[in-house]
Design a protein around this motif. Structure first.
Motif, PDB file in Angstrom:
ATOM      1  N   PRO A   1       0.801  -1.222   0.000  1.00 44.82           N
ATOM      2  CA  PRO A   1       0.000   0.000   0.000  1.00 44.82           C
ATOM      3  C   PRO A   1       0.833   1.270   0.000  1.00 44.82           C
ATOM      4  O   PRO A   1       0.333   2.345  -0.345  1.00 44.82           O
ATOM      5  CB  PRO A   1      -0.799  -0.121   1.306  1.00 44.82           C
ATOM      6  CG  PRO A   1       0.098  -0.896   2.205  1.00 44.82           C
ATOM      7  CD  PRO A   1       0.846  -1.858   1.318  1.00 44.82           C
ATOM      8  N   PHE A   2       2.111   1.180   0.414  1.00 45.44           N
ATOM      9  CA  PHE A   2       2.987   2.346   0.478  1.00 45.44           C
ATOM     10  C   PHE A   2       4.278   2.057  -0.275  1.00 45.44           C
ATOM     11  O   PHE A   2       4.620   0.903  -0.527  1.00 45.44           O
ATOM     12  CB  PHE A   2       3.327   2.694   1.935  1.00 45.44           C
ATOM     13  CG  PHE A   2       2.133   2.911   2.811  1.00 45.44           C
ATOM     14  CD1 PHE A   2       1.326   4.020   2.650  1.00 45.44           C
ATOM     15  CD2 PHE A   2       1.815   1.993   3.802  1.00 45.44           C
ATOM     16  CE1 PHE A   2       0.222   4.216   3.458  1.00 45.44           C
ATOM     17  CE2 PHE A   2       0.714   2.179   4.616  1.00 45.44           C
ATOM     18  CZ  PHE A   2      -0.088   3.301   4.433  1.00 45.44           C
TER      19      PHE A   2
ATOM     20  N   VAL B   1      -3.546   9.217   8.969  1.00 49.40           N
ATOM     21  CA  VAL B   1      -4.477   9.495   7.885  1.00 49.40           C
ATOM     22  C   VAL B   1      -5.663  10.246   8.482  1.00 49.40           C
ATOM     23  O   VAL B   1      -6.439   9.697   9.251  1.00 49.40           O
ATOM     24  CB  VAL B   1      -4.941   8.181   7.209  1.00 49.40           C
ATOM     25  CG1 VAL B   1      -6.092   8.438   6.241  1.00 49.40           C
ATOM     26  CG2 VAL B   1      -3.777   7.517   6.494  1.00 49.40           C
TER      27      VAL B   1
ATOM     28  N   THR C   1      -9.152  11.709   8.414  1.00 49.87           N
ATOM     29  CA  THR C   1     -10.338  11.404   7.627  1.00 49.87           C
ATOM     30  C   THR C   1     -11.585  11.589   8.486  1.00 49.87           C
ATOM     31  O   THR C   1     -11.504  11.970   9.649  1.00 49.87           O
ATOM     32  CB  THR C   1     -10.267   9.969   7.077  1.00 49.87           C
ATOM     33  OG1 THR C   1     -11.360   9.748   6.185  1.00 49.87           O
ATOM     34  CG2 THR C   1     -10.298   8.944   8.195  1.00 49.87           C
TER      35      THR C   1
ATOM     36  N   THR D   1     -11.862   5.794   3.691  1.00 53.71           N
ATOM     37  CA  THR D   1     -10.479   5.587   3.265  1.00 53.71           C
ATOM     38  C   THR D   1     -10.328   5.541   1.752  1.00 53.71           C
ATOM     39  O   THR D   1      -9.294   5.110   1.246  1.00 53.71           O
ATOM     40  CB  THR D   1      -9.919   4.298   3.889  1.00 53.71           C
ATOM     41  OG1 THR D   1     -10.787   3.193   3.578  1.00 53.71           O
ATOM     42  CG2 THR D   1      -9.805   4.433   5.398  1.00 53.71           C
TER      43      THR D   1
ATOM     44  N   SER E   1      -9.552  11.479  -0.595  1.00 53.39           N
ATOM     45  CA  SER E   1      -8.327  12.194  -0.275  1.00 53.39           C
ATOM     46  C   SER E   1      -8.510  12.974   1.021  1.00 53.39           C
ATOM     47  O   SER E   1      -9.633  13.183   1.487  1.00 53.39           O
ATOM     48  CB  SER E   1      -7.934  13.148  -1.411  1.00 53.39           C
ATOM     49  OG  SER E   1      -8.955  14.121  -1.612  1.00 53.39           O
TER      50      SER E   1
ATOM     51  N   TRP F   1      -3.084  12.398   1.632  1.00 53.21           N
ATOM     52  CA  TRP F   1      -3.260  11.020   1.190  1.00 53.21           C
ATOM     53  C   TRP F   1      -4.350  11.004   0.119  1.00 53.21           C
ATOM     54  O   TRP F   1      -5.246  11.854   0.118  1.00 53.21           O
ATOM     55  CB  TRP F   1      -3.644  10.088   2.342  1.00 53.21           C
ATOM     56  CG  TRP F   1      -5.000  10.358   2.953  1.00 53.21           C
ATOM     57  CD1 TRP F   1      -5.288  11.200   3.990  1.00 53.21           C
ATOM     58  CD2 TRP F   1      -6.255   9.791   2.536  1.00 53.21           C
ATOM     59  NE1 TRP F   1      -6.643  11.196   4.261  1.00 53.21           N
ATOM     60  CE2 TRP F   1      -7.260  10.337   3.384  1.00 53.21           C
ATOM     61  CE3 TRP F   1      -6.627   8.877   1.545  1.00 53.21           C
ATOM     62  CZ2 TRP F   1      -8.612   9.999   3.262  1.00 53.21           C
ATOM     63  CZ3 TRP F   1      -7.970   8.544   1.431  1.00 53.21           C
ATOM     64  CH2 TRP F   1      -8.945   9.096   2.261  1.00 53.21           C
ATOM     65  N   SER F   2      -4.289  10.015  -0.784  1.00 54.55           N
ATOM     66  CA  SER F   2      -5.337   9.879  -1.800  1.00 54.55           C
ATOM     67  C   SER F   2      -5.418   8.443  -2.275  1.00 54.55           C
ATOM     68  O   SER F   2      -4.420   7.715  -2.307  1.00 54.55           O
ATOM     69  CB  SER F   2      -5.072  10.806  -2.991  1.00 54.55           C
ATOM     70  OG  SER F   2      -3.868  10.456  -3.650  1.00 54.55           O
ATOM     71  N   ARG F   3      -6.645   8.036  -2.622  1.00 55.44           N
ATOM     72  CA  ARG F   3      -6.912   6.724  -3.217  1.00 55.44           C
ATOM     73  C   ARG F   3      -8.107   6.897  -4.148  1.00 55.44           C
ATOM     74  O   ARG F   3      -9.151   7.411  -3.747  1.00 55.44           O
ATOM     75  CB  ARG F   3      -7.252   5.688  -2.149  1.00 55.44           C
ATOM     76  CG  ARG F   3      -6.156   5.369  -1.177  1.00 55.44           C
ATOM     77  CD  ARG F   3      -6.649   4.407  -0.106  1.00 55.44           C
ATOM     78  NE  ARG F   3      -6.733   3.023  -0.584  1.00 55.44           N
ATOM     79  CZ  ARG F   3      -7.503   2.094  -0.040  1.00 55.44           C
ATOM     80  NH1 ARG F   3      -8.308   2.388   0.974  1.00 55.44           N
ATOM     81  NH2 ARG F   3      -7.517   0.870  -0.513  1.00 55.44           N
TER      82      ARG F   3
ATOM     83  N   ASN G   1     -10.994   1.476  -3.669  1.00 56.41           N
ATOM     84  CA  ASN G   1     -10.409   0.626  -2.633  1.00 56.41           C
ATOM     85  C   ASN G   1      -9.411  -0.398  -3.183  1.00 56.41           C
ATOM     86  O   ASN G   1      -8.794  -1.127  -2.402  1.00 56.41           O
ATOM     87  CB  ASN G   1     -11.495  -0.061  -1.795  1.00 56.41           C
ATOM     88  CG  ASN G   1     -12.267  -1.132  -2.550  1.00 56.41           C
ATOM     89  OD1 ASN G   1     -11.976  -1.432  -3.718  1.00 56.41           O
ATOM     90  ND2 ASN G   1     -13.257  -1.702  -1.891  1.00 56.41           N
TER      91      ASN G   1
ATOM     92  N   TRP H   1      -2.272   3.525  -1.219  1.00 58.13           N
ATOM     93  CA  TRP H   1      -2.306   4.831  -0.563  1.00 58.13           C
ATOM     94  C   TRP H   1      -1.198   5.690  -1.154  1.00 58.13           C
ATOM     95  O   TRP H   1      -0.019   5.344  -1.072  1.00 58.13           O
ATOM     96  CB  TRP H   1      -2.104   4.678   0.939  1.00 58.13           C
ATOM     97  CG  TRP H   1      -3.119   3.821   1.609  1.00 58.13           C
ATOM     98  CD1 TRP H   1      -3.220   2.457   1.548  1.00 58.13           C
ATOM     99  CD2 TRP H   1      -4.202   4.256   2.427  1.00 58.13           C
ATOM    100  NE1 TRP H   1      -4.287   2.027   2.287  1.00 58.13           N
ATOM    101  CE2 TRP H   1      -4.913   3.101   2.847  1.00 58.13           C
ATOM    102  CE3 TRP H   1      -4.640   5.502   2.871  1.00 58.13           C
ATOM    103  CZ2 TRP H   1      -6.019   3.157   3.674  1.00 58.13           C
ATOM    104  CZ3 TRP H   1      -5.748   5.568   3.702  1.00 58.13           C
ATOM    105  CH2 TRP H   1      -6.428   4.410   4.087  1.00 58.13           C
TER     106      TRP H   1
END
Length: 358
Positions: A205-206, A269, A271, A287, A290, A306-308, A311, A315
């Protein structure tokens, strides 16, 4: 755009003076208390393992010699005081901390290590689906969940390894020294064997820094959390161990081996939470989309975003200038926090200097 503002009050009151970083995204603004800027001279050296071209664990960026499984195991870990100390938590490559109805709960993500046993294990939530779906093939382990939660997991790309789904006593067991429901444990190696091998894959994810690179940022003493219910915690930078160590309020958090709960990276994060469609009493972290982020690594921090896209997306962490933020190789804790739930501990502070709101 990042604006440094000097203010007299903040969400958390510290005995030392602080600055506030105000991160703006669109029409929303998040104020995060932070420490005074100081220059950093710490460097990350090239490891011998990397020079020898050993395999790299995708979820930590660390060199390893063992073969890794083709899938990931994600275990829901209890984080109420009755569950302390937890078992296996320091062996997780990544841990997510999420708000639930009371206190918080962890999603411990295992891939490069397989501790025996792990727990205490508690129930699943719908928010786990969006958090984990981008990892590839994931076996999600929990003590159960309501019918709507289990149906949502069955309809996702996660492999449902709920205890109430099959209750294999060869895999799960109750620790008679602990009080139910805080006493369910399991064997990770046996849980890994329950994940179908066909089509399995691992997607990190990172992204991590390359050999010889260093995490650039401003020095901070640590991250302060006041999450759901009475969950008050601090991630305190221990320069001697080169790790962030967790405190529950001002009490050191340790695992069942009496080792400090620690990590190399902490990603906050920022949110919002909405009611889960499976149960309106259950909060669900947003999640996908952004928002603001604060990234800690090597005793330093960067403020960014952060942005996605969905799903299935990893990240993406970026600076206000749009540059990607990469993590120092190591384990990572991800704190899914509302804006008012975080603060930064000034450098040189002692845990006893944190003044919690009454």
């Amino acid at each position: 755009m990042v604006v440094l503002l000097i203010r007299t009050k903040s969400f958390l009151s510290f005995t030392l003076g602080i600055l506030l970083i105000s991160c703006s995204t669109g029409n929303s603004e998040t104020s995060i208390p932070v420490t005074t800027i100081q220059p950093s001279t710490t460097a990350v050296t090239t490891s011998l393992a990397t020079l020898l071209n050993e395999k790299i664990a995708p979820l930590t960026g660390l060199a390893i010699s063992d073969e890794l499984p083709g899938a990931i195991l994600a275990v829901k870990i209890d984080n109420s005081p009755d569950a302390w100390p937890q078992t296996g938590i320091n062996n997780a490559d990544i841990v997510f901390e999420e708000n639930v109805e009371g206190w918080t709960r962890f999603i411990a993500v295992f891939h490069s290590k397989s501790p025996e046993p792990v727990g205490p294990i508690r129930s699943m939530r719908t928010q786990d689906i969006d958090i984990l779906s981008s990892f590839g093939t994931v076996g999600l382990v929990g003590s159960g969940g309501n019918e709507k939660v289990l149906a949502a997991i069955d309809n996702s790309n996660l492999v449902n390894l709920s205890y109430t789904g099959w209750g294999d006593e060869d895999v799960f067991y109750r620790d008679k020294q602990r009080r139910s429901p805080h006493n369910l444990f399991a064997s990770t190696s046996k849980l890994f064997s329950k994940i179908p091998a066909q089509g399995s894959e691992v997607r990190p994810p990172f992204r991590f820094l390359s050999t010889g690179s260093q995490f650039e940022g401003r020095i901070a003493g640590g991250l302060v959390l006041q999450m759901k219910g009475s969950m008050r915690a601090v991630w305190f930078w221990n320069e001697g161990n080169a790790r962030f160590e967790r405190y529950n309020e001002n009490i050191p958090a340790v695992d069942s081996s009496n080792e400090p709960v620690s990590t190399e990276n902490v990603v906050a994060v920022v949110t919002s939470y909405r009611p889960s469609q499976a149960d309106p009493r259950s909060p669900e972290a947003i999640t996908v989309g952004s928002g603001d982020a604060v990234v800690f690594s090597g005793g330093k921090f960067q403020v960014g975003f952060w942005s996605r896209n969905d799903n299935q997306s990893p990240w993406i962490l970026t600076t206000p200038e749009g540059l990607e933020i990469k993590l120092q190789p190591g384990r990572t804790w991800v704190e899914l926090v509302s804006p008012e739930q975080i603060g930064l501990l000034p450098t040189g502070s002692d845990i006893s200097q944190v003044e919690w709101p009454s």
